[in-house]
Design an enzyme around this catalytic site. Structure first.
Site, mmCIF file in Angstrom:
data_model
loop_
_atom_site.group_PDB
_atom_site.id
_atom_site.type_symbol
_atom_site.label_atom_id
_atom_site.label_comp_id
_atom_site.label_asym_id
_atom_site.label_seq_id
_atom_site.Cartn_x
_atom_site.Cartn_y
_atom_site.Cartn_z
ATOM 1 N N TYR A 127 0.980 -1.337 0.043
ATOM 2 C CA TYR A 127 0.029 0.043 -0.028
ATOM 3 C C TYR A 127 0.920 1.171 -0.013
ATOM 4 O O TYR A 127 0.325 2.132 -0.047
ATOM 5 C CB TYR A 127 -0.826 0.037 1.260
ATOM 6 N N LYS A 174 4.082 -14.462 5.776
ATOM 7 C CA LYS A 174 4.457 -15.299 4.865
ATOM 8 C C LYS A 174 6.023 -15.384 4.670
ATOM 9 O O LYS A 174 6.721 -14.973 3.949
ATOM 10 C CB LYS A 174 3.744 -14.757 3.368
ATOM 11 N N ASP A 207 -1.563 -18.208 4.583
ATOM 12 C CA ASP A 207 -2.558 -19.354 4.019
ATOM 13 C C ASP A 207 -3.073 -20.214 4.968
ATOM 14 O O ASP A 207 -4.418 -20.628 4.858
ATOM 15 C CB ASP A 207 -1.891 -20.017 2.833
ATOM 16 N N ASP A 231 -5.822 -6.674 5.292
ATOM 17 C CA ASP A 231 -6.953 -6.357 4.479
ATOM 18 C C ASP A 231 -7.898 -7.592 4.137
ATOM 19 O O ASP A 231 -9.218 -7.773 4.344
ATOM 20 C CB ASP A 231 -6.611 -5.706 3.175
#
Ligand code: ATP
Length: 341
Positions: A127, A174, A207, A231
């Site tokens: 972002y 991640k 995930d 988000d």
């Protein structure tokens, strides 16, 4: 004594309808404030201004607190998102999004006791807005993660976990793939954890987190994560507890706080009088607690719970038939009943 001033941005789409309903509910419950209405989103763009005009940002900076309706973000072209501009300009670095099951609501997760809070980093990551196209067939974006950014977010998340009497804080990342960026986030998370031995700190890959959120959502307590994962994960969490119409949020900085629903401007239902104002109302209740008005926030929150568990006056997104206005009147009635008990 003069009333406290609060900036209000009605915004786009369903924004003005739900803002109107929420302010009526707060006022009927006895909350006294001087609302200062500010322009952002389409109304600003219609006048040739950016979606988040400089003067709006400056007023919020001066006032220090704002309740904000949704502002639409054009996809693929045009201006930078009004939300991103506001969060970056005011350095609203922590986005707090609770997700809790409400009694009486139907849905695949209605029998689970979900009660989690997602703390999302709000100013960095993809972002940061650094995108470029050096070749017509190749577009690139840069993910920016800074050590001070991670450190202050993690400290905030641990402090919030502690102050709410919660027991577990999970970092979502991640880092197995994003070794430097997410690796740094994880490093700062465990560094901060050393100051909070009473909180169980652990981490999960994003995930796997999504999978576990739908298989055993009741096991999560507080989650802290970077901007983009936050988000997505927080919308997922909103879906678990009844959808976007119920999901509130707070954007917290050092000197400013802006309270807004997770959902967007819902152009598909704008102007029809059917939008659910609860997400913005719950955001406003977070604002009341931020201002120390806990009793009033509890009273209005309980009124909403009664309306939901009763099930007679739900908005269309929750399977009911009530209009925004009918729902608002019912919440006001229940909040006033609570006073006369
Ligand atoms: P934007 O471009 O502003 O993000 P959007 O339509 O892409 O708008 P949302 O506004 O978040 O995204 O809406 C997603 C879906 O959820 C839409 O079908 C919308 O009608 C519904 N929705 C969102 N908020 C509400 C609400 N408060 N009450 C009822 N339905 C809602």
């Amino acid at each position: 004594m003069s009333k406290r001033k609060i900036a209000v941005i009605p915004g786009d789409g369903i924004g003005p309808e739900i803002t109107d309903a929420v302010l009526s509910i707060l006022e009927s419950a006895g909350f006294e404030a001087e609302w200062e209405f500010l322009e952002a989103g389409q109304p600003a763009m219609d006048k040739g201004k950016p979606p988040m005009p400089e003067e709006t940002i400056e007023r919020i900076r001066e006032i220090g607190i704002a309740l904000k309706g949704p502002t639409a973000t054009p996809i693929g072209k045009g201006h930078k998102s009004a939300n991103v501009a506001l969060r970056q300009a005011l350095d609203l670095f922590a986005n707090v999004r609770p997700a809790k099951t409400l009694p009486g609501l139907k849905g695949p997760f209605a029998d689970k006791r979900i009660d989690m809070i997602i703390v999302r980093e709000n100013t960095e990551d993809l972002y940061a807005g650094i995108e470029y196209q050096a070749h017509p067939d190749v577009a690139q974006a840069i993910k920016v993660i800074t050590r001070p950014g991670c450190a202050r977010l993690c400290k905030y998340a641990f402090e919030m976990t502690k102050s709410q009497g919660r027991k577990r804080l999970t970092a979502v990342h991640k880092a197995n793939i994003m070794k430097l960026t997410d690796g740094m986030f994880l490093e700062e998370f465990y560094k901060a954890a050393k100051d909070y031995p009473e909180i169980h700190a652990d981490d999960i890959i994003v995930d796997n987190c999504c999978m576990q959120l739908v298989t055993r959502p009741e096991t999560f307590d507080v989650l802290v994560t970077e901007n983009l994962y936050g988000d997505i994960v927080s919308d997922l969490a909103a879906g678990l507890v009844g959808g976007l119409g119920l999901a509130p949020g707070a954007n917290i900085g050092i000197n400013c706080a802006v309270f807004e629903a997770v959902h967007g401007s819902a152009p598909d239902i704008a102007g029809k009088g059917v939008a659910n104002p609860t997400a913005l109302l719950f955001s406003a209740l977070m604002m009341l607690r931020h201002l120390g008005e806990n009793e009033m926030a509890d009273r209005i929150g309980k009124a909403v719970l009664r309306v939901c568990s009763d099930g007679q006056c739900l908005t269309v997104d929750l399977g009911g038939k009530a209009s925004t206005d009918e729902y608002k009147v019912e919440v006001i009635r229940r909040a006033q009943d609570a006073l006369s008990v």
